[in-house]
Scaffold this motif. Structure first.
Motif, PDB file in Angstrom:
ATOM      1  N   ARG A  14       0.825  -1.219   0.000  1.00 35.63           N
ATOM      2  CA  ARG A  14       0.000   0.000   0.000  1.00 35.63           C
ATOM      3  C   ARG A  14       0.852   1.260   0.000  1.00 35.63           C
ATOM      4  NH1 ARG A  14      -3.633   0.014  -2.480  1.00 35.63           N
ATOM      5  NH2 ARG A  14      -4.411   1.877  -1.496  1.00 35.63           N
ATOM      6  N   GLU A  15       2.128   1.107  -0.289  1.00 35.10           N
ATOM      7  CA  GLU A  15       3.056   2.231  -0.381  1.00 35.10           C
ATOM      8  C   GLU A  15       3.802   2.128  -1.710  1.00 35.10           C
ATOM      9  OE1 GLU A  15       4.338   2.756   4.264  1.00 35.10           O
ATOM     10  OE2 GLU A  15       5.287   1.146   3.122  1.00 35.10           O
ATOM     11  N   THR A  16       4.416   3.209  -2.075  1.00 34.67           N
ATOM     12  CA  THR A  16       5.283   3.207  -3.251  1.00 34.67           C
ATOM     13  C   THR A  16       6.456   4.138  -2.959  1.00 34.67           C
ATOM     14  OG1 THR A  16       5.334   3.379  -5.667  1.00 34.67           O
ATOM     15  CG2 THR A  16       4.108   5.095  -4.486  1.00 34.67           C
ATOM     16  N   ILE A  17       7.563   3.917  -3.625  1.00 31.27           N
ATOM     17  CA  ILE A  17       8.717   4.797  -3.468  1.00 31.27           C
ATOM     18  C   ILE A  17       8.746   5.756  -4.646  1.00 31.27           C
ATOM     19  CG2 ILE A  17      11.225   4.968  -3.311  1.00 31.27           C
ATOM     20  CD1 ILE A  17      10.097   3.594  -0.871  1.00 31.27           C
ATOM     21  N   LEU A  18       8.639   7.038  -4.340  1.00 34.37           N
ATOM     22  CA  LEU A  18       8.786   8.075  -5.359  1.00 34.37           C
ATOM     23  C   LEU A  18      10.238   8.522  -5.351  1.00 34.37           C
ATOM     24  CD1 LEU A  18       5.629  10.296  -4.714  1.00 34.37           C
ATOM     25  CD2 LEU A  18       5.967   8.600  -6.520  1.00 34.37           C
ATOM     26  N   VAL A  19      10.792   8.682  -6.532  1.00 37.22           N
ATOM     27  CA  VAL A  19      12.186   9.098  -6.663  1.00 37.22           C
ATOM     28  C   VAL A  19      12.201  10.499  -7.260  1.00 37.22           C
ATOM     29  CG1 VAL A  19      14.441   8.528  -7.615  1.00 37.22           C
ATOM     30  CG2 VAL A  19      12.811   6.690  -7.115  1.00 37.22           C
ATOM     31  N   LYS A  20      12.802  11.437  -6.533  1.00 38.29           N
ATOM     32  CA  LYS A  20      12.950  12.801  -7.039  1.00 38.29           C
ATOM     33  C   LYS A  20      14.277  12.864  -7.782  1.00 38.29           C
ATOM     34  CE  LYS A  20      13.071  17.639  -5.516  1.00 38.29           C
ATOM     35  NZ  LYS A  20      13.050  18.515  -4.322  1.00 38.29           N
ATOM     36  N   LEU A  21      14.210  13.164  -9.081  1.00 42.96           N
ATOM     37  CA  LEU A  21      15.401  13.215  -9.923  1.00 42.96           C
ATOM     38  C   LEU A  21      15.780  14.667 -10.184  1.00 42.96           C
ATOM     39  CD1 LEU A  21      14.234  10.487 -12.463  1.00 42.96           C
ATOM     40  CD2 LEU A  21      15.912  10.207 -10.631  1.00 42.96           C
ATOM     41  N   GLY A  22      17.058  14.976 -10.052  1.00 40.93           N
ATOM     42  CA  GLY A  22      17.549  16.328 -10.285  1.00 40.93           C
ATOM     43  C   GLY A  22      18.193  16.451 -11.656  1.00 40.93           C
ATOM     44  N   TRP A  23      17.779  17.465 -12.381  1.00 41.84           N
ATOM     45  CA  TRP A  23      18.315  17.737 -13.714  1.00 41.84           C
ATOM     46  C   TRP A  23      18.785  19.184 -13.761  1.00 41.84           C
ATOM     47  CZ3 TRP A  23      18.625  13.194 -15.923  1.00 41.84           C
ATOM     48  CH2 TRP A  23      17.680  12.214 -15.613  1.00 41.84           C
ATOM     49  N   ALA A  24      19.524  19.545 -14.772  1.00 36.97           N
ATOM     50  CA  ALA A  24      20.041  20.911 -14.905  1.00 36.97           C
ATOM     51  C   ALA A  24      18.902  21.932 -14.941  1.00 36.97           C
ATOM     52  CB  ALA A  24      20.898  21.032 -16.167  1.00 36.97           C
ATOM     53  N   ASP A  25      17.757  21.552 -15.477  1.00 36.12           N
ATOM     54  CA  ASP A  25      16.642  22.493 -15.608  1.00 36.12           C
ATOM     55  C   ASP A  25      15.541  22.283 -14.569  1.00 36.12           C
ATOM     56  OD1 ASP A  25      15.843  20.080 -16.659  1.00 36.12           O
ATOM     57  OD2 ASP A  25      14.849  20.937 -18.418  1.00 36.12           O
ATOM     58  N   GLY A  26      15.796  21.491 -13.539  1.00 35.42           N
ATOM     59  CA  GLY A  26      14.802  21.307 -12.475  1.00 35.42           C
ATOM     60  C   GLY A  26      14.714  19.876 -11.991  1.00 35.42           C
ATOM     61  N   PHE A  27      13.546  19.521 -11.479  1.00 32.80           N
ATOM     62  CA  PHE A  27      13.320  18.210 -10.877  1.00 32.80           C
ATOM     63  C   PHE A  27      12.125  17.519 -11.521  1.00 32.80           C
ATOM     64  CE2 PHE A  27      15.230  20.856  -7.591  1.00 32.80           C
ATOM     65  CZ  PHE A  27      16.280  20.058  -7.186  1.00 32.80           C
ATOM     66  N   THR A  28      12.155  16.204 -11.509  1.00 37.61           N
ATOM     67  CA  THR A  28      11.006  15.394 -11.898  1.00 37.61           C
ATOM     68  C   THR A  28      10.858  14.292 -10.854  1.00 37.61           C
ATOM     69  OG1 THR A  28      12.361  13.931 -13.285  1.00 37.61           O
ATOM     70  CG2 THR A  28      11.282  15.790 -14.387  1.00 37.61           C
ATOM     71  N   PHE A  29       9.682  13.694 -10.796  1.00 35.10           N
ATOM     72  CA  PHE A  29       9.448  12.559  -9.903  1.00 35.10           C
ATOM     73  C   PHE A  29       9.209  11.323 -10.754  1.00 35.10           C
ATOM     74  CE2 PHE A  29       8.643  15.984  -6.997  1.00 35.10           C
ATOM     75  CZ  PHE A  29       9.138  15.504  -5.797  1.00 35.10           C
ATOM     76  N   ASP A  30       9.732  10.208 -10.286  1.00 36.87           N
ATOM     77  CA  ASP A  30       9.589   8.949 -11.006  1.00 36.87           C
ATOM     78  C   ASP A  30       9.121   7.891 -10.015  1.00 36.87           C
ATOM     79  OD1 ASP A  30       9.783   6.718 -12.607  1.00 36.87           O
ATOM     80  OD2 ASP A  30      11.897   7.001 -13.102  1.00 36.87           O
ATOM     81  N   GLU A  31       8.051   7.217 -10.369  1.00 37.66           N
ATOM     82  CA  GLU A  31       7.562   6.124  -9.530  1.00 37.66           C
ATOM     83  C   GLU A  31       8.202   4.810  -9.960  1.00 37.66           C
ATOM     84  OE1 GLU A  31       3.401   3.928  -8.303  1.00 37.66           O
ATOM     85  OE2 GLU A  31       3.319   5.809  -9.393  1.00 37.66           O
ATOM     86  N   THR A  32       8.914   4.825 -11.055  1.00 41.87           N
ATOM     87  CA  THR A  32       9.491   3.632 -11.683  1.00 41.87           C
ATOM     88  C   THR A  32       8.391   2.592 -11.862  1.00 41.87           C
ATOM     89  OG1 THR A  32      10.290   2.576  -9.647  1.00 41.87           O
ATOM     90  CG2 THR A  32      11.774   4.127 -10.725  1.00 41.87           C
ATOM     91  N   ASP A  33       8.743   1.341 -11.806  1.00 45.14           N
ATOM     92  CA  ASP A  33       7.738   0.288 -11.976  1.00 45.14           C
ATOM     93  C   ASP A  33       7.488  -0.437 -10.657  1.00 45.14           C
ATOM     94  OD1 ASP A  33      10.143  -0.985 -11.766  1.00 45.14           O
ATOM     95  OD2 ASP A  33       9.844  -2.299 -13.490  1.00 45.14           O
ATOM     96  N   ASN A  34       7.641   0.280  -9.543  1.00 49.22           N
ATOM     97  CA  ASN A  34       7.543  -0.391  -8.242  1.00 49.22           C
ATOM     98  C   ASN A  34       6.188  -0.263  -7.567  1.00 49.22           C
ATOM     99  OD1 ASN A  34       7.364   1.971  -6.614  1.00 49.22           O
ATOM    100  ND2 ASN A  34       9.550   2.264  -6.773  1.00 49.22           N
TER     101      ASN A  34
END
Length: 133
Positions: A14-34
């Motif tokens: 009932r949980e998921t791991i969100l990954v905050k990715l840092g890029w030169a122009d900002g951030f994105t979030f990735d839930e991947t396939d987990n």
């Protein structure tokens, strides 16, 4: 730091791991396939989810819609298997290099090896307004 209650699994179904990715122009979030994937231990999660551009890991509860930052737990676990030294900082994922766990690792390493430790010497110092913070 809030006192953590005992968990039987690092991340349940009932949980998921969100990954905050840092890029030169900002951030994105990735839930991947987990989504819905159970991680029994932090070691399992680190092995499966470490990404070079990751800056934060958030354990997101799908029932309460709340998140807990677990980046330090990830960094501590990643460093547990690391066989390098503070001079190998360029080998670290971003989330490890900017963690308190890395500062502690460097301090312990330099003390064990009879060296002087400063946060500035291993490159993780923060720069604010052109000045070292």
């Amino acid at each position: 730091m809030a006192k953590e209650m005992h968990r039987s699994q690092f991340c349940n179904a009932r949980e998921t791991i969100l990954v905050k990715l840092g890029w030169a122009d900002g951030f994105t979030f990735d839930e991947t396939d987990n989504h819905g994937k159970v991680f029994e231990t932090v070691s399992d999660a680190v092995t499966y989810l470490t990404m070079d551009h990751a800056v934060e890991y958030l354990r997101f509860d799908l029932d309460t819609l709340t998140a807990e930052n677990v980046t330090e737990e990830f960094a501590t676990e990643w460093l547990r298997k690391f066989e390098g030294s503070p001079e190998d900082e360029d080998l670290l994922p971003t989330y490890v290099r900017t963690s308190e766990a890395w500062d502690a690792f460097c301090e312990d390493y330099t003390i064990r090896n009879g060296m002087a430790f400063t946060q500035r010497s291993h490159g993780t110092h923060r720069v604010s307004g052109g000045r070292v913070a």
